[in-house]
Design an enzyme around this catalytic site. Structure first.
Site, PDB file in Angstrom:
ATOM      1  N   ASP A   1       0.853  -1.190   0.000  1.00 49.72           N
ATOM      2  CA  ASP A   1       0.000   0.000   0.000  1.00 49.72           C
ATOM      3  C   ASP A   1       0.887   1.237   0.000  1.00 49.72           C
ATOM      4  OD1 ASP A   1       0.839  -0.228   2.656  1.00 49.72           O
ATOM      5  OD2 ASP A   1      -1.069   0.430   3.484  1.00 49.72           O
TER       6      ASP A   1
ATOM      7  N   TYR B   1       2.963   4.732   0.762  1.00 47.23           N
ATOM      8  CA  TYR B   1       3.604   5.308   1.933  1.00 47.23           C
ATOM      9  C   TYR B   1       2.585   6.180   2.666  1.00 47.23           C
ATOM     10  CZ  TYR B   1       8.106   4.117  -0.326  1.00 47.23           C
ATOM     11  OH  TYR B   1       9.160   3.464  -0.911  1.00 47.23           O
TER      12      TYR B   1
ATOM     13  N   PHE C   1       6.704   2.039  -4.171  1.00 46.79           N
ATOM     14  CA  PHE C   1       8.074   2.274  -3.710  1.00 46.79           C
ATOM     15  C   PHE C   1       8.638   3.648  -4.086  1.00 46.79           C
ATOM     16  CE2 PHE C   1       7.756  -2.397  -3.931  1.00 46.79           C
ATOM     17  CZ  PHE C   1       8.098  -2.721  -2.638  1.00 46.79           C
TER      18      PHE C   1
ATOM     19  N   HIS D   1      11.544  -9.038   1.078  1.00 41.42           N
ATOM     20  CA  HIS D   1      11.194  -7.631   0.904  1.00 41.42           C
ATOM     21  C   HIS D   1      12.425  -6.758   1.156  1.00 41.42           C
ATOM     22  CE1 HIS D   1       9.040  -3.821   1.556  1.00 41.42           C
ATOM     23  NE2 HIS D   1       8.044  -4.385   0.896  1.00 41.42           N
TER      24      HIS D   1
END
Length: 225
Positions: free
Chosen positions: A62, A64, A75, A184
């Site tokens: 989702d 920031y 990202f 991740h």
């Protein structure tokens, strides 16, 4: 809704009751709370990367949730905004993988313009509340997006970082496509398999093998100024 070929690809989804209810709910959230990204940027990833141009999908969870960070691309942060830790690690791996210098800007718009769909599975978030718009309907929509990309005849690379993104593998069934997966890039997991995973070179090697123009992963700061 979007202004390119995604409108035709997703027209059935846009007409469904859940999607109407989702947009109605999100509109109410914008009216009462601080929601990221801005309304005009919710579908930004689709606007920068039309369906016909998708070569690579980088799947995020989702947006920031800090002030000024979200810009509608997974990202990515706007130019001038401090790079979040996950993005810092992405650039570290890029430097190790391909030897590219780390850019000053954290905006990944140059990737999006080359056919990298920077897709979050949830497209909105309440300020300072991670995953606050989880399970309101966005995942139904973005799962369908993944399925539509899976239907493409042209080979596509799906970059899946972390267990959540990797859970979407079940929708990527077309043998023409290629999955690059690892831990991740967040500081909590980057040393457990993200660093050294070489996602960028693996992606380009696959594209070249399939006679598709590779991605120029080097972000030149002067281009963004």
């Amino acid at each position: 809704m979007i202004g390119n070929d995604w409108d035709e690809i997703l027209k059935d989804e846009f007409a469904k009751e859940y999607f109407y209810n989702l947009l109605k709910f999100v509109q109410g959230e914008y009216a009462r709370k601080t929601i990221y990204p801005s309304k005009k940027e919710v579908f930004k990833a689709f606007r920068y990367t039309p369906y016909k141009n998708v070569k690579v999908v980088i799947l995020g969870q989702d947006p920031y949730h800090g002030v000024g960070q979200a810009e509608g691309l997974s990202f990515s942060v706007p130019k001038g905004i401090k790079k979040p830790p996950s993005l810092v690690n992405i650039f570290k791996e890029l430097e190790t993988d391909l030897g590219y210098k780390v850019p000053e800007s954290g905006s990944l718009v140059p990737w999006a313009k080359q056919g990298v769909l920077l897709l979050n599975t949830v497209l909105t978030v309440i300020k300072d509340q991670a995953a606050s718009h989880k399970d309101i309907g966005w995942e139904i929509f973005t799962d369908e997006v993944i399925k539509k990309i899976n239907e493409k005849d042209e080979p596509v690379v799906f970059i899946l970082w972390g267990s959540y993104a990797r859970s979407k593998k079940k929708y990527i069934t077309n043998p023409k496509h290629f999955i690059v997966e690892s831990a991740h890039p967040s500081p909590l997991s980057a040393y457990n398999g993200f660093f050294g995973s070489k996602p960028f070179s693996k992606t380009n090697n696959f594209l070249i093998k399939n006679n598709i123009k590779p991605i120029n992963w080097q972000i030149e700061d002067k281009v963004l100024s």
